[in-house]
Write a protein that holds these residues in place. Sequence first.
Motif, PDB file in Angstrom:
ATOM      1  N   ASN A 133      -8.628  12.268  -2.991  1.00 30.59           N
ATOM      2  CA  ASN A 133      -8.915  11.253  -4.446  1.00 30.59           C
ATOM      3  C   ASN A 133      -8.581   9.594  -3.955  1.00 30.59           C
ATOM      4  OD1 ASN A 133      -9.404  10.598  -7.216  1.00 30.59           O
ATOM      5  ND2 ASN A 133      -7.364  10.184  -7.160  1.00 30.59           N
ATOM      6  N   PHE A 134      -7.318   9.519  -3.411  1.00 30.32           N
ATOM      7  CA  PHE A 134      -6.797   8.133  -3.158  1.00 30.32           C
ATOM      8  C   PHE A 134      -7.662   7.801  -2.045  1.00 30.32           C
ATOM      9  CE2 PHE A 134      -3.727   5.459  -1.086  1.00 30.32           C
ATOM     10  CZ  PHE A 134      -3.102   4.696  -1.816  1.00 30.32           C
ATOM     11  N   LEU A 135      -7.989   8.435  -1.058  1.00 28.85           N
ATOM     12  CA  LEU A 135      -8.868   8.050   0.250  1.00 28.85           C
ATOM     13  C   LEU A 135     -10.214   7.522  -0.331  1.00 28.85           C
ATOM     14  CD1 LEU A 135      -9.155   7.697   3.161  1.00 28.85           C
ATOM     15  CD2 LEU A 135     -10.022  10.131   3.394  1.00 28.85           C
ATOM     16  N   GLN A 136     -10.800   8.254  -1.187  1.00 33.72           N
ATOM     17  CA  GLN A 136     -12.094   7.701  -1.756  1.00 33.72           C
ATOM     18  C   GLN A 136     -12.130   6.606  -2.422  1.00 33.72           C
ATOM     19  OE1 GLN A 136     -15.233   9.512  -1.273  1.00 33.72           O
ATOM     20  NE2 GLN A 136     -15.839   7.557  -1.332  1.00 33.72           N
ATOM     21  N   ASP A 175      -6.402 -10.144 -13.984  1.00 37.74           N
ATOM     22  CA  ASP A 175      -6.246 -10.850 -15.608  1.00 37.74           C
ATOM     23  C   ASP A 175      -5.688  -9.744 -16.585  1.00 37.74           C
ATOM     24  OD1 ASP A 175      -7.449 -13.415 -15.061  1.00 37.74           O
ATOM     25  OD2 ASP A 175      -9.241 -12.393 -15.227  1.00 37.74           O
ATOM     26  N   MET A 176      -5.290  -8.584 -15.748  1.00 36.15           N
ATOM     27  CA  MET A 176      -4.409  -7.345 -16.491  1.00 36.15           C
ATOM     28  C   MET A 176      -5.550  -6.687 -17.215  1.00 36.15           C
ATOM     29  SD  MET A 176      -1.284  -7.312 -15.700  1.00 36.15           S
ATOM     30  CE  MET A 176      -0.570  -6.204 -16.836  1.00 36.15           C
ATOM     31  N   ASN A 177      -6.801  -6.753 -16.873  1.00 36.23           N
ATOM     32  CA  ASN A 177      -7.969  -5.846 -17.231  1.00 36.23           C
ATOM     33  C   ASN A 177      -7.563  -4.565 -16.518  1.00 36.23           C
ATOM     34  OD1 ASN A 177      -8.967  -7.640 -19.116  1.00 36.23           O
ATOM     35  ND2 ASN A 177      -9.772  -8.802 -17.237  1.00 36.23           N
ATOM     36  N   GLN A 178      -7.820  -3.445 -17.106  1.00 32.61           N
ATOM     37  CA  GLN A 178      -7.745  -2.000 -16.351  1.00 32.61           C
ATOM     38  C   GLN A 178      -9.074  -1.831 -16.036  1.00 32.61           C
ATOM     39  OE1 GLN A 178      -5.338   0.871 -18.079  1.00 32.61           O
ATOM     40  NE2 GLN A 178      -6.394   2.501 -16.948  1.00 32.61           N
ATOM     41  N   LYS A 179      -9.289  -1.404 -14.618  1.00 34.99           N
ATOM     42  CA  LYS A 179     -10.348  -1.141 -13.838  1.00 34.99           C
ATOM     43  C   LYS A 179     -10.871   0.264 -14.402  1.00 34.99           C
ATOM     44  CE  LYS A 179     -11.412  -2.276  -9.849  1.00 34.99           C
ATOM     45  NZ  LYS A 179     -11.407  -2.542  -8.265  1.00 34.99           N
ATOM     46  N   THR A 180     -12.090   0.593 -14.526  1.00 38.47           N
ATOM     47  CA  THR A 180     -12.602   1.979 -14.735  1.00 38.47           C
ATOM     48  C   THR A 180     -12.823   2.698 -13.578  1.00 38.47           C
ATOM     49  OG1 THR A 180     -13.958   1.129 -16.357  1.00 38.47           O
ATOM     50  CG2 THR A 180     -14.485   3.189 -15.750  1.00 38.47           C
ATOM     51  N   GLY A 181     -11.946   3.661 -13.560  1.00 39.21           N
ATOM     52  CA  GLY A 181     -11.720   4.728 -12.308  1.00 39.21           C
ATOM     53  C   GLY A 181     -12.602   5.978 -12.585  1.00 39.21           C
ATOM     54  N   ARG A 182     -12.555   7.165 -11.798  1.00 42.82           N
ATOM     55  CA  ARG A 182     -13.369   8.318 -11.832  1.00 42.82           C
ATOM     56  C   ARG A 182     -12.334   9.226 -12.744  1.00 42.82           C
ATOM     57  NH1 ARG A 182     -12.826   7.447  -6.398  1.00 42.82           N
ATOM     58  NH2 ARG A 182     -11.537   9.281  -6.145  1.00 42.82           N
ATOM     59  N   ALA A 183     -12.955  10.317 -12.971  1.00 41.66           N
ATOM     60  CA  ALA A 183     -12.352  11.225 -13.722  1.00 41.66           C
ATOM     61  C   ALA A 183     -10.999  11.626 -13.159  1.00 41.66           C
ATOM     62  CB  ALA A 183     -13.044  12.678 -13.865  1.00 41.66           C
ATOM     63  N   SER A 224      -6.733   6.515 -10.549  1.00 36.90           N
ATOM     64  CA  SER A 224      -6.578   5.734  -9.509  1.00 36.90           C
ATOM     65  C   SER A 224      -4.988   5.005  -9.011  1.00 36.90           C
ATOM     66  CB  SER A 224      -7.306   4.290  -9.577  1.00 36.90           C
ATOM     67  OG  SER A 224      -7.180   3.540 -10.831  1.00 36.90           O
ATOM     68  N   GLN A 225      -4.227   4.922 -10.318  1.00 37.52           N
ATOM     69  CA  GLN A 225      -3.192   4.354 -10.263  1.00 37.52           C
ATOM     70  C   GLN A 225      -1.981   5.244  -9.650  1.00 37.52           C
ATOM     71  OE1 GLN A 225      -1.455   2.046 -13.580  1.00 37.52           O
ATOM     72  NE2 GLN A 225      -3.456   1.789 -14.421  1.00 37.52           N
ATOM     73  N   PHE A 226      -1.221   4.363  -8.501  1.00 38.02           N
ATOM     74  CA  PHE A 226      -0.299   5.110  -7.643  1.00 38.02           C
ATOM     75  C   PHE A 226       1.123   3.995  -7.837  1.00 38.02           C
ATOM     76  CE2 PHE A 226      -2.293   1.704  -5.347  1.00 38.02           C
ATOM     77  CZ  PHE A 226      -1.323   1.224  -4.176  1.00 38.02           C
ATOM     78  N   PHE A 227       2.316   4.561  -7.396  1.00 36.96           N
ATOM     79  CA  PHE A 227       3.455   3.754  -7.379  1.00 36.96           C
ATOM     80  C   PHE A 227       4.201   4.513  -6.139  1.00 36.96           C
ATOM     81  CE2 PHE A 227       4.665   7.557 -10.005  1.00 36.96           C
ATOM     82  CZ  PHE A 227       5.696   8.144  -9.291  1.00 36.96           C
ATOM     83  N   VAL A 228       4.825   3.399  -5.427  1.00 30.58           N
ATOM     84  CA  VAL A 228       5.754   3.597  -4.354  1.00 30.58           C
ATOM     85  C   VAL A 228       7.020   3.694  -4.787  1.00 30.58           C
ATOM     86  CG1 VAL A 228       6.670   2.729  -2.147  1.00 30.58           C
ATOM     87  CG2 VAL A 228       4.201   2.096  -2.828  1.00 30.58           C
TER      88      VAL A 228
END
Length: 169
Positions: free
Chosen positions: A26-29, A58-66, A96-100
């Motif tokens: 998922n992340f790679l895609q 601008d702090m707008n959330q991008k639309t990701g996949r399911a 899509s969101q991740f954290f380190v």
Amino acid sequence: MITFRTNMGDFSVELDFDKAPNTANNFLQYARDGFYNGTIFHRVIDGFMVQGGGMDSDMNQKTGRAPIENEADNGLKNEIGTLAMARTGDPHSASSQFFVNVADNSFLNHSGKNTQGWGYAVFAKVTDGMDVINKIKSVSTGTRSGHQDVPQDGIEITATVISDAYAEK
């Protein structure tokens, strides 16, 4: 490996396809699609984690996949330098969101297949550029657009470079 170029420097990550195959793919895609380019680290908490991969400058959330199924029961731990998927209260809501992780966050690890115990799926680790992550974790933060812990000066992912080893995955 995937190298993230940011306005604070570069860092590289290695995905764990053996223990977190769906999450890693998922992340790679998302990386292949260029989705992360132009996103920011929008949540930074020193002593905890730095989160990005879903908001523009601008702090707008991008639309990701399911959303994907949570793979936090894979044995990988939320330790310094590992990447995990961010999610809502629904254990299977990561997109899509991740954290380190910038600390050992054992309280985020899987402890049971229930709402309280699912945890956060670790799927990768930083292999180069942890000094950049440490710079990011130390920036001044505040509230912006209703979000807390937002860096005062934007930290943007400007490019995503995928190694040849991942070209075949």
